[in-house]
Design a protein around this motif. Sequence first.
Motif, short mmCIF file in Angstrom:
data_model
loop_
_atom_site.label_atom_id
_atom_site.label_comp_id
_atom_site.label_asym_id
_atom_site.label_seq_id
_atom_site.Cartn_x
_atom_site.Cartn_y
_atom_site.Cartn_z
N HIS B 59 0.88 -1.18 0.00
CA HIS B 59 0.00 0.00 0.00
C HIS B 59 0.91 1.22 0.00
CE1 HIS B 59 -4.07 -1.82 0.98
NE2 HIS B 59 -3.24 -2.85 0.92
N LEU B 208 -3.17 2.83 -5.26
CA LEU B 208 -3.39 2.63 -3.83
C LEU B 208 -2.65 1.39 -3.35
CD1 LEU B 208 -7.23 3.23 -3.32
CD2 LEU B 208 -5.35 4.80 -2.82
N GLU B 209 -2.74 0.33 -4.15
CA GLU B 209 -2.26 -0.97 -3.70
C GLU B 209 -1.84 -1.82 -4.88
OE1 GLU B 209 -4.96 -3.87 -3.90
OE2 GLU B 209 -3.17 -5.08 -3.77
N GLN B 256 -3.22 -4.27 -9.48
CA GLN B 256 -3.18 -3.08 -8.67
C GLN B 256 -4.51 -2.35 -8.74
OE1 GLN B 256 -0.65 0.33 -10.28
NE2 GLN B 256 0.58 -1.41 -10.92
N LEU B 257 -4.80 -1.63 -7.66
CA LEU B 257 -5.98 -0.79 -7.63
C LEU B 257 -5.50 0.66 -7.70
CD1 LEU B 257 -9.11 -0.84 -7.31
CD2 LEU B 257 -8.73 -0.29 -4.91
N LEU B 259 -6.46 4.93 -8.84
CA LEU B 259 -7.52 5.94 -8.91
C LEU B 259 -7.61 6.46 -10.34
CD1 LEU B 259 -6.72 7.94 -5.65
CD2 LEU B 259 -8.40 6.12 -6.00
#
Lengths: 288, 288
Positions: B59, B208-209, B256-257, B259
Amino acid sequence: MGFIEDTRLVRDGEEHWSGAIASGWDIGGNANGGYLLALAARAMLEATGRPDPVTITAHFLSPGKPGDADVKCSVLRTGRRFATASAGLSSGGRSVLQTLGTFGDLQGTNGPERVDAEPPALPAPDDCAAHKGDSGITSTFMSQVDLRLHPDDVGFKRGEPSGEPRVRGWFRFEDETPIDSLGLLLAVDAFPPTIFNARLPIAWTPTLELTAHVRARPAPGWLRCAFTTRFVTGGFLEEDGVVWDASGRLVAQSRQLALVPRTASTSSDASQLPSPNESTAAKRSRAT
Amino acid sequence: MGFIEDTRLVRDGEEHWSGAIASGWDIGGNANGGYLLALAARAMLEATGRPDPVTITAHFLSPGKPGDADVKCSVLRTGRRFATASAGLSSGGRSVLQTLGTFGDLQGTNGPERVDAEPPALPAPDDCAAHKGDSGITSTFMSQVDLRLHPDDVGFKRGEPSGEPRVRGWFRFEDETPIDSLGLLLAVDAFPPTIFNARLPIAWTPTLELTAHVRARPAPGWLRCAFTTRFVTGGFLEEDGVVWDASGRLVAQSRQLALVPRTASTSSDASQLPSPNESTAAKRSRAT
């Protein structure tokens, strides 16, 4: 008791929560991993002051048996939109799982939408196969959830796996507790392993790690879920989940890394699996 | 200096390592996330005494600028096959990232193999497009890696995104340092974002991650990589990576997440994207 009550914790320190691994959530004596993750995540929500997990990862360290539970949670960053925390869940002095997650508020999120996938096509819940566990394994967990599996994906239960490492179905709580974003963490770990349909000897597939992305709070009603595996290699397999709500919206994605059952990886006759397109019915497996 | 030297750390305590975020790995002044993850993971390898990351999640808490680096790493569980650890990387007293990972030995792993996917079809590296960064962004990182993108996936560089949120290409280190399992953590975060090809205004897509599963140590030579996005929803997008080695073996999966760029999610004219199958060439975007 239900999901909400059975994940309730009491904060008894700046970074410390107490509660219990409730007795109604086990499969063969060990609590379901998604339930354990939700239990830890509840402390993380309170610690971060955010209502929803956005992305959370759990590494499973030892089986969680019903009994006392302690969660130690540290907030690592607090931002305007998101906050990140880590937490360890232990029971009887033993580490059960460690998690790392980022939390936020998923209500009213917006932005451009582009979806290159469809919810899985499923017969109506009453035309699917109710799944109440596998023969020979006592599971209180299966009395908490109402799983309806796609008729094409239940062959493993009679020793006739489909050959496709895939499990699709409907999910809700048996008592119809509304599914919040914490409930999604349970939903992504509630279904039988995909590998049960892969024509491998069926055995326990221990999960090393589970990551869930929660993309939206679900609308009321059934969840439509699909779990697939593309890679069984080197003793590992991944299981990818996609969860849609009753309004047809993506609400969660998940991926877990699990170990191929030892009986499979050490059995020489299973060392060469049928290729994905091979249609020979190999009835080596038996649900246990 | 190369990848090995630039991720070197000195252990100066039971749970503490010191080193530096080297100056050669940044994009627009911020170190690449995969490089930062590899730096933290190097301490985790030493702490656990295992040679390979198996599954690791990061993160990202704040940008990592070149400068001093401290890693605090705790081993959470030591088993026969696997060990789990968490680590925090900080720089200048500021938390840069937090990771949680399980480590093991990927040499000589075996078991049944079943692969329901093919390595991406790519023209030979010399027939692909060398990618040395995006105009207007100074990137020392891009001089460390040798990326060759699929010709169909580079339209975003001239303001003509393909419309498919996908980026495929070859990866190796510019100095041809052999890619070990730690190098894979960098490879999965080295390519331009898939969303550059999605006909959205191009902007920074903060991650984010990131979770990577390392499935095998790569054979020497180029890595074949493919990154895709299926869901742009609610301000988030996932980016799924699959990495194959020169022998045609799956070596890593990643997700991955990130935005969605703010310029996109707040621009009313971008609030309805072309559907995936729409072929209209919308040239709203410009690589920055």
